[in-house]
Each structure stands twice: as structure tokens, then as C-alpha cells.
Design a protein around this motif. Structure first.
Motif, PDB file in Angstrom:
ATOM      1  N   PRO A 174       0.806  -1.227   0.000  1.00 35.08           N
ATOM      2  CA  PRO A 174       0.000   0.000   0.000  1.00 35.08           C
ATOM      3  C   PRO A 174       0.837   1.273   0.000  1.00 35.08           C
ATOM      4  O   PRO A 174       0.480   2.266  -0.643  1.00 35.08           O
ATOM      5  N   ARG A 175       1.987   1.244   0.689  1.00 33.50           N
ATOM      6  CA  ARG A 175       2.829   2.438   0.738  1.00 33.50           C
ATOM      7  C   ARG A 175       3.513   2.678  -0.603  1.00 33.50           C
ATOM      8  O   ARG A 175       3.660   3.817  -1.045  1.00 33.50           O
ATOM      9  N   ALA A 176       3.935   1.591  -1.267  1.00 33.79           N
ATOM     10  CA  ALA A 176       4.551   1.734  -2.590  1.00 33.79           C
ATOM     11  C   ALA A 176       3.522   2.281  -3.583  1.00 33.79           C
ATOM     12  O   ALA A 176       3.838   3.135  -4.417  1.00 33.79           O
ATOM     13  N   GLU A 177       2.285   1.787  -3.479  1.00 34.74           N
ATOM     14  CA  GLU A 177       1.222   2.280  -4.364  1.00 34.74           C
ATOM     15  C   GLU A 177       0.988   3.773  -4.145  1.00 34.74           C
ATOM     16  O   GLU A 177       0.863   4.547  -5.106  1.00 34.74           O
ATOM     17  N   LEU A 178       0.950   4.175  -2.869  1.00 34.75           N
ATOM     18  CA  LEU A 178       0.716   5.586  -2.551  1.00 34.75           C
ATOM     19  C   LEU A 178       1.824   6.470  -3.111  1.00 34.75           C
ATOM     20  O   LEU A 178       1.556   7.511  -3.744  1.00 34.75           O
ATOM     21  N   GLN A 179       3.087   6.067  -2.915  1.00 34.08           N
ATOM     22  CA  GLN A 179       4.213   6.870  -3.407  1.00 34.08           C
ATOM     23  C   GLN A 179       4.252   6.880  -4.936  1.00 34.08           C
ATOM     24  O   GLN A 179       4.554   7.908  -5.561  1.00 34.08           O
ATOM     25  N   GLY A 180       3.953   5.732  -5.562  1.00 33.70           N
ATOM     26  CA  GLY A 180       3.948   5.670  -7.020  1.00 33.70           C
ATOM     27  C   GLY A 180       2.866   6.554  -7.624  1.00 33.70           C
ATOM     28  O   GLY A 180       3.116   7.295  -8.594  1.00 33.70           O
ATOM     29  N   ARG A 181       1.662   6.509  -7.051  1.00 35.22           N
ATOM     30  CA  ARG A 181       0.569   7.330  -7.583  1.00 35.22           C
ATOM     31  C   ARG A 181       0.818   8.811  -7.316  1.00 35.22           C
ATOM     32  O   ARG A 181       0.481   9.671  -8.132  1.00 35.22           O
ATOM     33  N   ARG A 182       1.448   9.085  -6.191  1.00 35.16           N
ATOM     34  CA  ARG A 182       1.791  10.479  -5.888  1.00 35.16           C
ATOM     35  C   ARG A 182       2.806  11.003  -6.903  1.00 35.16           C
ATOM     36  O   ARG A 182       2.703  12.144  -7.375  1.00 35.16           O
ATOM     37  N   SER A 183       3.788  10.160  -7.257  1.00 35.43           N
ATOM     38  CA  SER A 183       4.791  10.560  -8.256  1.00 35.43           C
ATOM     39  C   SER A 183       4.136  10.817  -9.609  1.00 35.43           C
ATOM     40  O   SER A 183       4.471  11.797 -10.301  1.00 35.43           O
ATOM     41  N   LEU A 184       3.194   9.948 -10.005  1.00 34.92           N
ATOM     42  CA  LEU A 184       2.509  10.107 -11.293  1.00 34.92           C
ATOM     43  C   LEU A 184       1.608  11.342 -11.303  1.00 34.92           C
ATOM     44  O   LEU A 184       1.475  12.025 -12.327  1.00 34.92           O
ATOM     45  N   GLN A 185       0.987  11.643 -10.161  1.00 31.01           N
ATOM     46  CA  GLN A 185       0.148  12.837 -10.079  1.00 31.01           C
ATOM     47  C   GLN A 185       0.978  14.100 -10.261  1.00 31.01           C
ATOM     48  O   GLN A 185       0.561  15.047 -10.931  1.00 31.01           O
ATOM     49  N   LEU A 186       2.173  14.106  -9.657  1.00 34.79           N
ATOM     50  CA  LEU A 186       3.044  15.285  -9.762  1.00 34.79           C
ATOM     51  C   LEU A 186       3.553  15.491 -11.189  1.00 34.79           C
ATOM     52  O   LEU A 186       3.865  16.612 -11.590  1.00 34.79           O
ATOM     53  N   SER A 187       3.635  14.383 -11.966  1.00 32.61           N
ATOM     54  CA  SER A 187       4.142  14.495 -13.338  1.00 32.61           C
ATOM     55  C   SER A 187       3.028  14.509 -14.374  1.00 32.61           C
ATOM     56  O   SER A 187       3.306  14.411 -15.578  1.00 32.61           O
ATOM     57  N   GLY A 188       1.779  14.616 -13.918  1.00 26.27           N
ATOM     58  CA  GLY A 188       0.661  14.631 -14.856  1.00 26.27           C
ATOM     59  C   GLY A 188       0.448  13.305 -15.548  1.00 26.27           C
ATOM     60  O   GLY A 188      -0.047  13.252 -16.685  1.00 26.27           O
ATOM     61  N   GLY A 189       0.813  12.211 -14.891  1.00 29.59           N
ATOM     62  CA  GLY A 189       0.616  10.880 -15.465  1.00 29.59           C
ATOM     63  C   GLY A 189       1.753  10.385 -16.323  1.00 29.59           C
ATOM     64  O   GLY A 189       1.687   9.278 -16.870  1.00 29.59           O
ATOM     65  N   GLU A 190       2.826  11.144 -16.460  1.00 28.29           N
ATOM     66  CA  GLU A 190       3.978  10.716 -17.251  1.00 28.29           C
ATOM     67  C   GLU A 190       4.816   9.696 -16.471  1.00 28.29           C
ATOM     68  O   GLU A 190       5.099   9.903 -15.287  1.00 28.29           O
ATOM     69  N   LEU A 191       5.208   8.607 -17.150  1.00 28.40           N
ATOM     70  CA  LEU A 191       6.019   7.590 -16.481  1.00 28.40           C
ATOM     71  C   LEU A 191       7.365   8.134 -16.014  1.00 28.40           C
ATOM     72  O   LEU A 191       7.969   7.601 -15.084  1.00 28.40           O
ATOM     73  N   SER A 192       7.827   9.208 -16.654  1.00 27.69           N
ATOM     74  CA  SER A 192       9.095   9.813 -16.242  1.00 27.69           C
ATOM     75  C   SER A 192       9.023  10.342 -14.814  1.00 27.69           C
ATOM     76  O   SER A 192      10.053  10.553 -14.167  1.00 27.69           O
ATOM     77  N   GLY A 193       7.791  10.535 -14.316  1.00 28.38           N
ATOM     78  CA  GLY A 193       7.638  11.011 -12.939  1.00 28.38           C
ATOM     79  C   GLY A 193       8.088   9.997 -11.906  1.00 28.38           C
ATOM     80  O   GLY A 193       8.331  10.352 -10.753  1.00 28.38           O
TER      81      GLY A 193
END
Length: 499
Positions: free
Chosen positions: A444-463
Motif C-alpha cells: 500500500p505504501r509503494a502504491e501511494l508513493q507511485g501514484r503520488r509521483s505520477l500525479q506530480l508528473s501529470g501521469g507521465e512515467l518519467s515522474g
């Protein structure tokens, strides 16, 4: 210097009479349960975790420190007297320790294991005092992509390094990640895998999972292979060491500590590798090579020190970053979470007094462990004579009571049985347990950090790629996954040509 001031304050809190009593109870109970055959430190901690419920966090973690080191030491007694390691890191202790016991030197084997545990635990905990704050300063600079990368590294490390098969490790990890998905999605608020059961909206408690997989699964496995005849325990007197034993043990204690602590702090480093390295080193450096394989005291002193130093090392990433590196640390992380405390870089700021009390308790628990286990070794040996049906019947009873105490919900007992059957099946088909536990806790924590990273990058995998840390971590993952192919198609042909 500031760290030492915090540590002294932690000692001031621990030496209160009630707190010392709790530390003593933790050491006694942890050792008593850890000594029982087939029960390793992780299962000891998981089984005894519920008894700390209802306590204040400070008192609970003082007792927990005693349980932690007590469980670590208990496994060596079983390995030496029964040749039955409670976990893989105790296998090396059994190689020489049981041979010593059979040749009438059980007292010396238990003594070098106890003193080695004390030396390594003390040095390891002292290193914990100085290393952890440095790691915290580093962790504060990490962003969501870096944390996501570190958690991915933990996932791949536990599946690649541990066990004989990577496929089985991945299956275990996927089972853990699936269990971790049960509940309400932290971002969208939608229920997932709850099957319409309201009690599952908060997810499956990690304590229930840990107790079921370790305690119930092990009890069912032993019951399926139960031998009716009582086990034969090698008699032991009060542990002691002669002058020659001291001379042959003190260097292995220090070398074992040097091996154990760094490996304990690595993702999936664990205690298996340093204990084998310690054994190999002592075998190479010994002046008595003829005794190895027949009961060499160095072969007990070094690996047992490495095992306990590794235990202290596991607390560095667990406290500083919130990443458990072995099953025992994963269960301890669950203990923090049960009090609403999240280990990580902010832990030393938000719960500073609690952390330093815990570290001070490790020193106190380690000392109590030595003072108690040298005179009480004959009593621990008698515990090994408990008939298996009574022993594992009692484990199932206490596991059920502990699981029910978490939320006081009958559903948890059903989940305990269901997950216990899963633990039994995993043992039957050779699936490692640690990836499942890591998946449940970190998923759950990895999911939260991963989705947070994608949100900050506008959904770009580079995030998902942040600073230099994430680049290094992803490179390590690629190397870890690609090394078997490199070894098979590059290294092996080169060796065959040179031969």
C-alpha cells in the motif's frame, strides 16, 4: 553529542522500576518462546505482539525490545541442543553447535552463543545510535519517486536473493500485494477486494496476517508431520567457558559483528549471508582446522555474533526509512503501525522520545539476556521436552486470542484460519514467507508513493524517476534481475573457454 544526550534520556526513562520489570518480562517470554523447536524470532515477535496491546507505547516498546533480542537468542539454544534451527540464519550455528553438544561441550557452546550475542548486540545497538540519524538526514532529502524506487528494490531483493526459486519468490510477493490491496483505495475512496464485507473496508490487519502465516501455518505444518516419539534433548549444565574457549572466541565475536551489521541494514541482506561468511572466515583463519565439522567453538561464536549484529542492523532502515529488511523487522514495523506510528525520516522528529527509549531498551534487554540466560540454560533445555501436540495446541490458542484482541471481531478468527491454511500451503510448495509479509506491509505504501509521483508528473512515467538516488536504485534492480542471464550466457562460456 546530541544523540548521546537523547540516549541518556532514554536510559533515564527505561530504568524506572516498572519499565525494568517490563524489559525483564519481555526477555523471559521472548527467550522462552524463541527456545521452542521450529519457532524463529519472527514467529516469536508475531505471536507475542498482541500481549503489548493496551499498554502505553513507551512501555510496549520496552517490552518489545526484550522480546526482540530474547527471540533472537532462543533460536541458538534449539540449534545447539536439538539441531533444529528456528530459521535459516541459525543453520550455521547448528553445524558446529550440535556437534559440540554431542561431544559433551553443550555448556561451552551455549556460553559462547550467549556472550557472543551480547557483544554483537551491544556493538550493533551502539552503531545504531550513530548510523540511524545519518540515514534519517539522507532520507529527508528523498522525494516520492525515490521512495517508490527503494520499495521496488525491497520487493525485487526479497524475491531474488531469498529462496531457491525467483518464480516462487514472485508468487509469494504477489500474494502479499493482493492481501495489501484489500480495503479502501487511499486516493479514490473506492472499496477493493472487500467482497461486500464492511469489516474489510479498513483492510486486513498486518498483525493478523503475520500471526496466521507464521504461527498458524507453522503449527499446521508441524501437525501434518508430527512424530509421536518425544525429541531427545542433549543434557546441559550451567554454561561456562574456560580460558582457552575465551581466547578462541573473542576474535570471532568481533569479526561476526563486522559481517552482520552492514548486511542487516541492506535490503534483503538478512542474516543468512553474514553467518555463512563468518563461518567460512573462521574456518579459513582457525588454528584448529581439524575441529571444523566436529565441533569447533569458533564456528558457533562467529555466526551467532553475526546473527545478532544483523538483527541490530535491520533496525536502521526500518526506523530511518520505514523499510523492513527481514521478517522480524517487518513484524516490528507492524507493531509501530498498530500504535498509529509510521517509521521513516519524520519518526525521530515526531516520536523522538519513543525512539530513544526503544534504543536504550535494546541495551538493557541485551544485558538482561546475558544475566538471565547463563544461569537459566538448563531450564530452557527442559522446555524443549514439551510434547509437540501440547506445544502447538498452545500456540494455536494464543494465536487465536492475539488475533481476536486486535479488533475484537469474529471475522479476524476466520481470516486467521484462512491465512493459516495459506501459510501451510506455502510451506508445502516451498514458497518463501518473507516476500508475502513485505508485500502486505510495503504494498500500500509503494502504491501511494507511485501514484503520488505520477500525479506530480501529470501521469507521465518519467515522474517515477526522481533524482540520482532513483537512478542508482533502478540500476541496482536491473543488475539484480539481469545477473542470472549474464552469468549464464557470458560468465559461464568464458569459464568454459578458459578451462
Amino acid at each position: 553529542m546530541e544523540n548521546l544526550d537523547h540516549l541518556l534520556q532514554g536510559f533515564a526513562d527505561v530504568v524506572a522500576p516498572m519499565n525494568l520489570l517490563l524489559a525483564l518480562i519481555g526477555v523471559l517470554v521472548g527467550t522462552a518462546v524463541g527456545v521452542l523447536p521450529g519457532i524463529g524470532p519472527a514467529m516469536t515477535v508475531a505471536l507475542l505482539l498482541p500481549i503489548t496491546y493496551g499498554m502505553e507505547p513507551v512501555q510496549a516498546f520496552i517490552m518489545f525490545a526484550g522480546i526482540f533480542y530474547g527471540g533472537m537468542y532462543g533460536g541458538s539454544t534449539t540449534s545447539i541442543l536439538l539441531n533444529t534451527p528456528g530459521e535459516s540464519s541459525s543453520v550455521v550455528t547448528a553445524i558446529e553447535g550440535n556437534k559440540m553438544a554431542k561431544s559433551g561441550r553443550a555448556a561451552q557452546a551455549l556460553a559462547t552463543a550467549a556472550i557472543g550475542s551480547f557483544v554483537a548486540g551491544t556493538i550493533g545497538t551502539l552503531l545504531l545510535v550513530f548510523v540511524t540519524p545519518v540515514v534519517v538526514d539522507f532520507a529527508v532529502s528523498l522525494g516520492a519517486p525515490d521512495y517508490f524506487a527503494l520499495m521496488l528494490l525491497s520487493f525485487f531483493a526479497v524475491t531474488s536473493v531469498l529462496g531457491a526459486s525467483r518464480i516462487r519468490g514472485l508468487i509469494s510477493l504477489l500474494l502479499g500485494l493482493t492481501i495489501g490491496l484489500v480495503g479502501i483505495d487511499a486516493v479514490s475512496g473506492q472499496q477493493r477486494l472487500t467482497l461486500g464485507i464492511p469489516q474489510l473496508a479498513d483492510g486486513i490487519d498486518v498483525v493478523v496476517v503475520a500471526v496466521a502465516i507464521f504461527a498458524v501455518g507453522e503449527a499446521l505444518w508441524v501437525a501434518a508431520h508430527l512424530r509421536r516419539k518425544p525429541v531427545e534433548v542433549i543434557p546441559v549444565g550451567r554454561p561456562w567457558m574456560g580460558k582457552k574457549d575465551w581466547k578462541r572466541s573473542w576474535k570471532p565475536w568481533l569479526r561476526g559483528t563486522a559481517f552482520g551489521f552492514p548486511f542487516g541494514a541492506l535490503p534483503a541482506g538478512g542474516a543468512e549471508i553474514p553467518t555463512f561468511l563468518s563461518y567460512a572466515t573462521e574456518k579459513r583463519l582457525t588454528k584448529h582446522p581439524e575441529e571444523f565439522g566436529k565441533g569447533a567453538i569458533e564456528g558457533v561464536a562467529g555466526p551467532e555474533a553475526a546473527n545478532n549484529a544483523s538483527a541490530a542492523g535491520t533496525l536502521v532502515p526500518m526506523l530511518a526509512i520505514g523499510l523492513p529488511t527481514n521478517a522480524t523487522a517487518a513484524v516490528m514495523l507492524a507493531a509501530f503501525q498498530s500504535y498509529g506510528i509510521q517509521p521513516g525520516p519524520l519518526l525521530f522528529e515526531r516520536e523522538s522520545s519513543l525512539v530513544w527509549v526503544l534504543i536504550a531498551s535494546l541495551f538493557i534487554g541485551n544485558l538482561l539476556l546475558l544475566l538471565l540466560n547463563l544461569p537459566l540454560a538448563p531450564a530452557w533445555a527442559k522446555l524443549l521436552q514439551i510434547p509437540r501436540p501440547y506445544l502447538y495446541g498452545g500456540i494455536l490458542f494464543f494465536a487465536s486470542m492475539g488475533a481476536y484482541a486486535v479488533n475484537a471481531q469474529p471475522l479476524d478468527l476466520f481470516l486467521l484460519l484462512l491465512l493459516g491454511l495459506l501459510g501451510f500451503a506455502m510451506r508445502r510448495f516451498g514458497l518463501p514467507i518473507l516476500p508475502l509479509i513485505i508485500g502486505v506491509i510495503l504494498g500500500p505504501r509503494a502504491e501511494l508513493q507511485g501514484r503520488r509521483s505520477l500525479q506530480l508528473s501529470g501521469g507521465e512515467l518519467s515522474g517515477l524517476v526522481g533524482g540520482p538516488v532513483s537512478y542508482v536504485v533502478y540500476a541496482a534492480i536491473v543488475l539484480m534481475l539481469g545477473w542470472p542471464l549474464v552469468r549464464r550466457f557470458v560468465v559461464r562460456p568464458l569459464r568454459e573457454r578458459s578451462a
